[in-house]
Design a protein around this motif. Sequence first.
Motif, PDB file in Angstrom:
ATOM      1  N   UNK A  12      -8.221  -5.085  -6.809  1.00 59.30           N
ATOM      2  CA  UNK A  12      -8.871  -5.097  -5.500  1.00 59.30           C
ATOM      3  C   UNK A  12      -8.094  -5.983  -4.531  1.00 59.30           C
ATOM      4  N   UNK A  57      -4.873  -4.319  -3.341  1.00 58.65           N
ATOM      5  CA  UNK A  57      -5.045  -3.144  -2.492  1.00 58.65           C
ATOM      6  C   UNK A  57      -5.861  -3.391  -1.241  1.00 58.65           C
ATOM      7  N   UNK A  58      -6.539  -4.525  -1.184  1.00 63.47           N
ATOM      8  CA  UNK A  58      -7.398  -4.781  -0.026  1.00 63.47           C
ATOM      9  C   UNK A  58      -6.763  -5.772   0.933  1.00 63.47           C
ATOM     10  N   UNK A  59      -6.063  -6.766   0.393  1.00 60.62           N
ATOM     11  CA  UNK A  59      -5.682  -7.885   1.242  1.00 60.62           C
ATOM     12  C   UNK A  59      -4.456  -7.605   2.093  1.00 60.62           C
ATOM     13  N   UNK A  60      -3.645  -6.627   1.662  1.00 65.08           N
ATOM     14  CA  UNK A  60      -2.498  -6.280   2.477  1.00 65.08           C
ATOM     15  C   UNK A  60      -2.976  -5.546   3.721  1.00 65.08           C
ATOM     16  N   UNK A  61      -2.506  -5.929   4.858  1.00 70.39           N
ATOM     17  CA  UNK A  61      -2.826  -5.191   6.077  1.00 70.39           C
ATOM     18  C   UNK A  61      -1.559  -4.566   6.612  1.00 70.39           C
ATOM     19  N   UNK A  62      -1.613  -3.261   6.757  1.00 69.86           N
ATOM     20  CA  UNK A  62      -0.421  -2.553   7.224  1.00 69.86           C
ATOM     21  C   UNK A  62      -0.026  -3.037   8.597  1.00 69.86           C
ATOM     22  N   UNK A 116     -12.370  -1.933   2.321  1.00 66.31           N
ATOM     23  CA  UNK A 116     -12.838  -3.297   2.018  1.00 66.31           C
ATOM     24  C   UNK A 116     -11.912  -4.318   2.675  1.00 66.31           C
ATOM     25  N   UNK A 117     -10.603  -4.030   2.691  1.00 67.27           N
ATOM     26  CA  UNK A 117      -9.634  -4.935   3.306  1.00 67.27           C
ATOM     27  C   UNK A 117      -9.523  -4.774   4.807  1.00 67.27           C
ATOM     28  N   UNK A 130       0.829  -1.203   0.000  1.00 68.27           N
ATOM     29  CA  UNK A 130       0.000   0.000   0.000  1.00 68.27           C
ATOM     30  C   UNK A 130       0.865   1.255   0.000  1.00 68.27           C
ATOM     31  N   UNK A 131       0.250   2.352  -0.339  1.00 72.05           N
ATOM     32  CA  UNK A 131       0.898   3.669  -0.252  1.00 72.05           C
ATOM     33  C   UNK A 131       2.076   3.812  -1.183  1.00 72.05           C
ATOM     34  N   UNK A 139      -8.407  -2.306   6.537  1.00 72.37           N
ATOM     35  CA  UNK A 139      -7.050  -1.844   6.800  1.00 72.37           C
ATOM     36  C   UNK A 139      -7.101  -0.367   7.213  1.00 72.37           C
ATOM     37  N   UNK A 150      -8.843  -0.158   0.722  1.00 74.34           N
ATOM     38  CA  UNK A 150      -8.314  -0.358   2.077  1.00 74.34           C
ATOM     39  C   UNK A 150      -9.451  -0.645   3.058  1.00 74.34           C
ATOM     40  N   UNK A 176      -5.657   2.334   7.034  1.00 74.05           N
ATOM     41  CA  UNK A 176      -4.514   2.861   6.294  1.00 74.05           C
ATOM     42  C   UNK A 176      -4.615   4.380   6.186  1.00 74.05           C
TER      43      UNK A 176
END
Lengths: 413, 413
Positions: free
Chosen positions: A405, A408-413, B314-315, A187-188, B317, B312, B319
Amino acid sequence: MADWQEIDGGVTAPKGYKAAGITAGLKPSGAPDLALIFSETEAIAAGVFTMSQVRAACVDYCRTRLQAKASARAILCNAGQANAATGDRGWEDALESARLLGESLNISPDTILLASTGVIGQRIPMEAMRNGIPQLVASLSEDGSDAAAKAIITTDLVTKSIALETTMDGRPVRMGGIAKGSGMIHPNMATLLAFVTCDAAVSTSLWQQMLKRAADRSFNQITVDGDTSTNDTLIALANGQSRTAAITEMGASAEKLEAMLTAVCQYLAKAIARDGEGATCLIEVQVSGAPDDESARQIARTIVGSSLVKSAIFGRDPNWGRIAAAAGRAGVSFHQEDLQIKLGSFVLMENGQPLEFDRAAASNYLKGAAAGAYLQEDTVLISVCIGNGSGTGTAWGCDLSYDYVRINAEYTT
Amino acid sequence: MADWQEIDGGVTAPKGYKAAGITAGLKPSGAPDLALIFSETEAIAAGVFTMSQVRAACVDYCRTRLQAKASARAILCNAGQANAATGDRGWEDALESARLLGESLNISPDTILLASTGVIGQRIPMEAMRNGIPQLVASLSEDGSDAAAKAIITTDLVTKSIALETTMDGRPVRMGGIAKGSGMIHPNMATLLAFVTCDAAVSTSLWQQMLKRAADRSFNQITVDGDTSTNDTLIALANGQSRTAAITEMGASAEKLEAMLTAVCQYLAKAIARDGEGATCLIEVQVSGAPDDESARQIARTIVGSSLVKSAIFGRDPNWGRIAAAAGRAGVSFHQEDLQIKLGSFVLMENGQPLEFDRAAASNYLKGAAAGAYLQEDTVLISVCIGNGSGTGTAWGCDLSYDYVRINAEYTT
């Protein structure tokens, strides 16, 4: 026909440049993460930066430096941390990075430009930077462009590099570029970074004007998802080592140089769009018949940025209605009775009226584009004419897929 | 506390209105597809329409009618065909629809307003319209609001309806509304339609001003995917049947009426955002500290429209970097040192500096929002303060899920 040829060498193809890329331990992954481009003599420098109100320290740093003096000897780029939204400490890290590199290169820190890409809110690990810089300088080489191109990417699937050569005053003039784009698996990391080197002799004001216009016809015309980064940076150096006559005003030589600069920027911009996260094809939208070029570019950007158009292309659906709707909301005035829309060679709409067309063949055209990922044939061409004005413009983007999707959605910071 | 209460009845809750919805055979699916809202006496009428250059025939028709005289007796709405980009024949179909309804209701066709939603480029099947109109008129009823609400939707998952009652001059004043949104399972159906009825007595110019301001604070502040339709239409009628004193200038009564109108529009707008295609939650972005309200609304719209922010959420997250980046590129000038970002009650950023926060708890907050789909608790609240200005604004949207891509890609026209 373009008045130049493609050559190898990337940013070290022009005379007087060296580059390097190393693993300094900034990225947790252990991938290369520190890059340097170096000009043996002082080069004039132009820059185009993010318009965001939330900017990385390196962006403010470069703006300040270039306002004071539009020249540079080196560009230092780290990957892994954006150094954006890091406050005063982030600013001090930027200053220290330039100071350390200046010592190592034995040049003034005021001649160093900086770029960063990575996670917003994360500072650069300065211990790794301190240890990495001497090693980076020791790695500088006339064959170092590929190493630098690798060290500036984050989650891009491929590196982006180009070099062109032309002849002026009977002597070779070369231009090279590397870039990173928006493979935002992490992300980011929407950041667009592009660095161009050239050995032509050109005045600083002309060079800055050329770069701004080239950016407007390339990097400012691509979109992956409409998000602008905190770190977007385009820097172009010209060191005069070609020993051709100095270009100080517009004319044949200046036009040639600007066309080449535009070609380099467009090549890199298209490579970035093609490598957009989850993309299966490149979408090129050509708009004509507009009152002026900026209006045409605006419509092209709106169409290529439409989620409905992007997902229709992913679904291989020749859905002209979505293209017409996107053109209509772009903020440019036109008569819908004048609208013409083509997909490849298929005319879908003329004089604002939908036409009968071979839907299966048009869908096959879209399927062909998707099959050729990373080839020239991966391009879906949408042509839109809105009237009889002389304004034209082109924009590039990619389709919207499940993978966008997921990434960008499944990664968790 | 709001000075009104929620009541049943939708658009037929106010005095003097009837409504109907039937299956006229316009939609291939056999679902209800023709709706009518009727005022027993002439009502003043205000409208807000799509700004797109590519407009449906009904939009041009309503604009022309309302410019000639800002009043109406009936609103006819068909679902299935957008009647946009249908050229001269589409315009004639619109005229004939009004003429047929006028005959059946025994009123002038000039007092009829039209709306359409459905596939762009498709004409209304006029044979079905001709057969349907007498049946539609025969179905008019004081309990007909739900039937009308059902007949205007296309791929929305739920109908959207609201009615409010307040007291003015010791007498009840009622307002009702129905809407359809962007459940774009079928392509080209991004259309937003909303119809509001009221029995207050108010001047035409005040009513139009109120509606414009209410739209700016509601429908113009929602986004599902940034695409504007060819058919977007908001119409509000006021027939004076409450027999309260005529409101002809701003003051306590006018403010009360406008607040109620804004509440009705915001309720419907949020219901549309919540029902966005593939949405698992409603996102509400509140911006404060801006130089003026329009700047605040612009930042709120940009954040809620960011694909990175939406995916984000949706995930699940938290963020904040993506929220900061979206705020920064909204086109409103501010100092990043002033930026504060909250997610629910979690302060993620203050004075432009990222804060330590309980990431797991913040992610759980997002998970709770997703679990409560269609409940009040499905709302993810993002609060952003950009300085010490007095401008505030709110925008609503939904998250970006796999289903959005599936819905918009897999359908082949």
